[in-house]
Design a protein around this motif. Structure first.
Motif: not given
Length: 482
Positions: A118-121, A185-188, A192-195, A198-199
Motif C-alpha cells: 500500500l505504501s506506493g512509489s 502520506l504526501w508526495n512532495v 498530492r496525497w500518497a495513494p 485515498t485507498q
C-alpha cells in the motif's frame, strides 16, 4: 507576563529523546532554553509518548518563560517520525484518541508485509521504509488494524507541530514540510496525497494545509490563562525540525548550499540536488522545505553509531588531536554499520567492524568514532551532489576537530560551521516575520582551522576507507561490535 523588552517567540522543539522550550528573538537569537526528556511509557497498546506529562511540562515551561520574556507568538518544531490521532476536543486531556506511537517500537508480526503493497512509489513515500514504527502512515495503518472503531470515530491525524498548534488553539491544519519528512502520506514532487491516503479512506483525517509561518489561531482562553499570556498571542502552524534548520540558512539568503545537521541522526539537505539523483537505497530522501518545494535529503543514524564505536567508557571532553593523527597514520578504520539501519551502505546493518591496529585506549576509540562520523558526513555530501558551500551544525560541533576533519576531507568545497547549536529554534522563530522580511536574517558562520599535519594523509585514508567498504569484507577485522 514580563513587561519590558522586545516581544519574542516561544519555540516548542519536540525531539525524539529530548524536548526544549525556548524564548527566541524574532531575528533568531535564543534568549533562554528549558529542556526535559521526552517521556515514553511501555504500553499497552504499544510503547508510546506520555503526552499528558509532556503537555504539563511544556505548559509550565512556557509560563516560566513568560514571566521573564514578552512572548507574543508560539511555534512548534518536531522530528518527522511522529503523528497523533486526536478526537474533536483539544480540552479533553491530551486530546489523543490513541497513544502516540514511539517510532522505535517494533512492529507486530505481519504488519510490514501488509503495509508494503500500500505504501506506493519512492516519491509517494519520500524515503525507503525504515526501522521500527517509523513513518506516520505506517503508524496510522497499525492503529487502524488494531483499533478500527477508534480510528473511525477520531477527528484528525496531526503531525507533531500541528498537534501542538491544535492543542493550543483548537484549530487543525496540515503542513507540507512535516508531511514531507518521510511520512509516507504526501508526495512532495507532485504535491498530492500518497495513494494509501485515498485507498484507506484517510482524507477525512487530514485537515486543510497552512504554510509553516501562517497563524493557525489565537490561544484558547483557558490556555492563555494557564500560560500567563495574552489571549492575543498567536500560534503558527510550525514545521519539521530539519526543514526549519535549513530555513535558518534560507532566511539568511544562502542558496546553492548543503546543510548537515548532527545529533542522533546525521541529516543532510540541499536545495540543488535534482530529484532524479535521489536513491532510497543509500539513505536518501525527498523532503520539503517550509515553502513546500522539494529538498534533496540524506540521513544516517550517526549519533548512535558514534556511541557504539566510542563505547560506554568514552572520556569526557573533546577528542585529542594526537589521537586522531595516530589512528589515521597507522590505518585504523571503523567500517559501517554499527546500528540496525543500513544508512548509506546497503546491507551493512549490524556488520560494523574496526579494521587495522586497534585503538590503544578509550580516547582513541572516541577519536575513531569522530573520524568515522566525519567520513559519514562526507558520504552524505557526496550523495547530495556538487554544492560548493557546506554548512555544518548540531551536536558534533561540540568537538572542534569534527568540522576540521570534514573540511580536510573536502578540500575543494567551502566548509563553514555554525557554532550556535540552536538552528532549529532560530529557524522556527524566524517564521514569525517571514511574510514581512525584506532583508536577509543575520547569521554568523565560522571556518574550521585547517589540519595541516593531516593534509597529505586524509585523501589516502578516505580512499582506503571506501575501498574497504566496497570489498567483500574478507579481511580479518580488529574488532567486531554486535
Amino acid at each position: 507576563m514580563a513587561d519590558s523588552g522586545d516581544t519574542c517567540v516561544a519555540v516548542i522543539d519536540i525531539g525524539k529523546t529530548n524536548v526544549k522550550v525556548n524564548a527566541v528573538t524574532t531575528d533568531g537569537h535564543v534568549l533562554e532554553t528549558l529542556s526535559s526528556t521526552n517521556p515514553v511509557l511501555p504500553g499497552p497498546p504499544w510503547r508510546h509518548h506520555d503526552l499528558d506529562a509532556l503537555r504539563d511540562w511544556v505548559f509550565a515551561s512556557i509560563a516560566a518563560l513568560a514571566a521573564r520574556h514578552r512572548l507574543d507568538t508560539i511555534v512548534c518544531s518536531g522530528h518527522g517520525s511522529g503523528g497523533v490521532l486526536v478526537n474533536e476536543d483539544p480540552g479533553d486531556g491530551s486530546g489523543a484518541a490513541l497513544p502516540m506511537i514511539d517510532y522505535e517500537q517494533p512492529l507486530p508480526p505481519g504488519l510490514d508485509q501488509a503495509y508494503a503493497p500500500l505504501s506506493g512509489s519512492f516519491f509517494d513515500r519520500g524515503s525507503a521504509t525504515m526501522l521500527g514504527a517509523t513513518h506516520q502512515a505506517r503508524q496510522l495503518f497499525w492503529m487502524q488494524r488494531a483499533e478500527p472503531q477508534t480510528v473511525a470515530a477520531a477527528r484528525w491525524f496531526l503531525g507533531i507541530p500541528q498537534y501542538w498548534a491544535w492543542l493550543l488553539t483548537g484549530n487543525a491544519v496540515s503542513e507540507s514540510s512535516f508531511l514531507g519528512a518521510q511520512s509516507h502520506l504526501w508526495n512532495v514532487v507532485e504535491q498530492r496525497w500518497a495513494p494509501i491516503v485515498t485507498q484507506l479512506g484517510w482524507q477525512r483525517l487530514m485537515p486543510p494545509f497552512a504554510k509553516a509561518w501562517e497563524t493557525v489561531g489565537l490561544l484558547r482562553p483557558e490556555i492563555a490563562r494557564r500560560l500567563g499570556l495574552a489571549e492575543t498571542a498567536r500560534v503558527l502552524a510550525g514545521a519539521h525540525d530539519s526543514s526549519l534548520n535549513f530555513y535558518r540558512y534560507q532566511a539568511a539568503g544562502l542558496s546553492d548550499v548543503a546543510v548537515v545537521s548532527t545529533g542522533t541522526w546525521i541529516v543532510g539537505f540541499s536545495d540543488r540536488t535534482p530529484v532524479a539523483r535521489l536513491d532510497e537505497h543509500r539513505g536518501m530522501t525527498c523532503n520539503s522545505d517550509v515553502c513546500g518545494k522539494p529538498l534533496g535529503g540524506v540521513l544516517t543514524m550517526g549519533g548512535r553509531e558514534f556511541v557504539a564505536i566510542a563505547g560506554a567508557d568514552a572520556p569526557d571532553g573533546p577528542v585529542l588531536r594526537h589521537a586522531v593523527e595516530r589512528l589515521i597514520a597507522q590505518g585504523t578504520f571503523a567500517l559501517p554499520s554499527f546500528g540496525s539501519d543500513d544508512g548509506l551502505f546497503p546491507g551493512s546493518a549490524g556488520r560494523g567492524t574496526m579494521f587495522g591496529p586497534p585503538p590503544a585506549d578509550a580516547m582513541e576509540r572516541k577519536a575513531l568514532a569522530l573520524i568515522y562520523c566525519a567520513l559519514l558526513t562526507t558520504e552524505c555530501l557526496d550523495a547530495l551532489g556538487d554544492c560548493r558551500t557546506v554548512v555544518l551544525d548540531g551536536s558534533f560541533l561540540r568537538d572542534p576537530l569534527y568540522a576540521a576533519l570534514v573540511a580536510g576531507l573536502l578540500p575543494d568545497r567551502h566548509v563553514f560551521f555554525n557554532r550556535k547549536g540552536y538552528g532549529v529554534a532560530s529557524g522556527a522563530a524566524l517564521l514569525a516575520e517571514h511574510a514581512e522580511r525584506t532583508a536577509p536574517a543575520p547569521i554568523d558562520l565560522d571556518k574550521p582551522e585547517p589540519l595541516t599535519t593531516l593534509t597529505s594523509l586524509l585523501p589516502t585514508y578516505s580512499a582506503r576507507w571506501r575501498s574497504l567498504i566496497q570489498n567483500d569484507r574478507s579481511l580479518t577485522p580488529a574488532l567486531t561490535l554486535r
